[in-house]
Structure formats: C-alpha cells, structure tokens
Write an enzyme that holds these catalytic residues in place. Structure first.
Site: not given
Ligand code: NDP
Length: 282
Positions: A53, A97, A120
């Site tokens: 990422k 994460q 997200d």
C-alpha cells in the site's frame, strides 16, 4: 467454450496510471492526497500488505503516512492515534490494517475512523449507505470486483449472480453492489444446502470462500462469468477458490489467481483516497 481472461493486473495498472495523472492535476491546486496506514504488531502478511500500500501511494504521487504500533498497544492508544489522524488535514484516507491483536476490538476501531476518511469502506456509516444505495466510500475488493465484471461489457441487469461467501469485507458488499446493478442475487455460505445446485445457475459467479479449488468445473454454468477472489497459499504457489483450468473450459470470462482480483484492491484504495482528496477542491 474457452474463457477469456479478465486481466486484473492490466486493468489495475490502467487505474493506477489514471490516479497518478489526476494526482498531478490536484497537486497543481495545492492538494496532495494523503493516506495514513496503521499497522499494529508484526504479523508478516500484514507487513507485506502495508508495504504494498505504501509503495502504491508513493507511485501515485500521494503522501504516505505509516504508523507502526507495537503488538502490545492498547485500544486507547490506537483510538488516540485515529483521533489525531481524523483531525489531520494532510490525511484524506485512514486504513487500519487487520487483523488487530486480541486486546483491540476491530469494530470499535473501524467505527472511530471519520466516515469521510474511511477509504476501506468498513465504517458502519459507509456500510449503511451501501445498503441504502446512497453514495459511499466503497470497500476496495468488492469495488474492484465490480470493475472487473464491468470490463467484460456483459450487462449485469437481470442476470443470476451467485456469491459464495458472506463476509463483511467481500461477500456481503459484493451482493449489495450486484443488487444495485439489478442482478438477481443469491448468497451462499457454509450452511447452504445444495450449494452446487445454486452455483450451477450462476451467470455471474463470485467465489470468496478461502478454500483451494473449492468450485469445480461441474458447478460452473456454460458461459458463466467467474470471479475468483480466493487467495490460498499452497506449496505449488497461490491458487484461487476455483479450479481454474477445467472451469476455464466452461466459463466465458474468468479471473486468474494471481493477477485477477488481487491487484484491484490497492488500485481501488488509491482511487478512494484520491476521491476524498478531490472533495477538498473548491
Ligand atoms: P472469510 O473467511 O471471512 O469468509 C469465508 C466465507 O466462505 C464465509 O461466509 C463462509 O461461510 C464461506 N464458506 C466457508 N466454507 C464454506 C463451504 N464449505 N461452503 C460454502 N461456503 C463456505 O473470508 P473472506 O471473505 O475474508 O475471504 C475469502 C477469500 O478471499 C480468502 O481466500 C481471502 O484470502 C480472499 N481475499 C482476497 C482479497 C483480494 O484479492 N484482495 C481481499 C479479501 C479476501 P460462513 O459465513 O457460513 O462461515
């Protein structure tokens, strides 16, 4: 029938190039898209994902802010960091994460992210907006799956779409997105009776189970479009949830593993972050 390959690697590369071009224009207006990625602990797979990422951000011309907390970090400490990132004007997207260590409740953490910075798409507000058919920050993997389906040019309206898997991060949001495209949606899971019977009726099949080659060719309808989300690590390498070779002989379109859905996730994350940054243009 031999299936055409839906080349996720190529489509993702095109999206990343487009994000990069738009970033140049945005920077000329004084805005640099910024993504904050939070990693708690040192799970090896998470480290790899976070590294990818960060690399994606830098290639796109974004500012990347990596925050590493030890595996012993408390929920309070993580909430304090999120609060700080929520208020940071240089940060347009926040990604925590997963998985988190056991002392931290992921739902509490995801709900603490400002919905506008939830790139997200896991915040309950964004999930709710998706259910209601309102504009939302959409979860990256499902959004990527929809792009791959649309790349085939096959109309989705009225088609029988069968999704195997009902997780919050893949199966459920994909079901909602396909419903929004007027497909007739069936969601299968571990308690489904006659799973093969349902799958055999699928014009559009999305496999998100996490079991190697779980979907065998005899379950695939002739001419179906098959999206394989599964990532299963075997000694022979990465394999999907679909028995790719034989299934390719029946499907009209199919995604490979690797090189199908996988590359789309980061491309969508970059796109979501760019979209949030663009909202700041007066
Ligand atoms: P989860 O483990 O959260 O969900 C798996 C789903 O499969 C569950 O709904 C489960 O049913 C269902 N399932 C399990 N066994 C069976 C069975 N025997 N018959 C029918 N259904 C079954 O997985 P995720 O959704 O997070 O991920 C699915 C796969 O996609 C994994 O391989 C993962 O690595 C991959 N993935 C890939 C991504 C990418 O390409 N970027 C991103 C995210 C995931 P039940 O709910 O009843 O337990």
């Amino acid at each position: 029938m031999t299936a055409k390959i839906i080349d996720g690697k190529k489509i993702a590369a095109e999206i990343r190039a487009s994000v990069k071009r738009e970033t140049v224009l945005l920077k000329e207006k004084g805005i640099t898209p910024g993504l904050a990625v939070v990693l708690v602990g040192d799970d090896p797979a998470s480290k790899v994902y976070v590294g990818q990422k960060e690399k994606g951000c830098l290639e796109a011309g974004f500012a990347s802010f990596l925050h590493k907390l030890p595996g012993t970090a408390t929920q309070k400490e993580l909430l304090a960091l999120i609060d700080q990132l929520n208020g940071d004007g240089a940060v347009h997207g926040i990604l925590v994460q997963l998985p988190l260590p056991p002392q931290i409740d992921p739902d509490t953490i995801l709900a603490a992210i400002k919905p506008e910075k939830d790139v997200d798409g896991f915040h309950p507000v964004n999930m709710g907006r998706l259910v209601a058919g309102l504009p939302a920050s959409e979860p990256c993997t499902p959004k990527g799956i929809m792009r791959l389906l649309k790349s085939t040019g096959i109309p989705l309206a009225g088609k029988n779409a069968v999704i195997v898997g009902r997780s919050n991060i893949v199966g459920k949001p994909v079901a909602l997105m396909l419903l929004a495209e007027s497909a007739t949606v069936t969601v299968c899971h571990s308690k489904t009776e006659d799973l093969a019977g349902h799958v055999r009726r699928a014009d559009i099949l999305v496999a998100a189970v996490g079991r190697p080659r779980f979907i065998t060719a005899d379950m695939v309808k002739e001419g179906a479009v098959v999206i394989d989300v599964g990532i299963n690590r075997l000694d022979e390498g990465l394999v999907g949830d679909v028995d790719f070779g034989p299934a390719s002989e029946k499907a009209s379109w199919i995604t490979p593993v690797p090189g199908g859905v996988g590359p789309m996730t980061i491309a969508m994350l970059l796109e979501n972050t760019l979209e949030q940054a663009k909202k700041l243009v007066k």
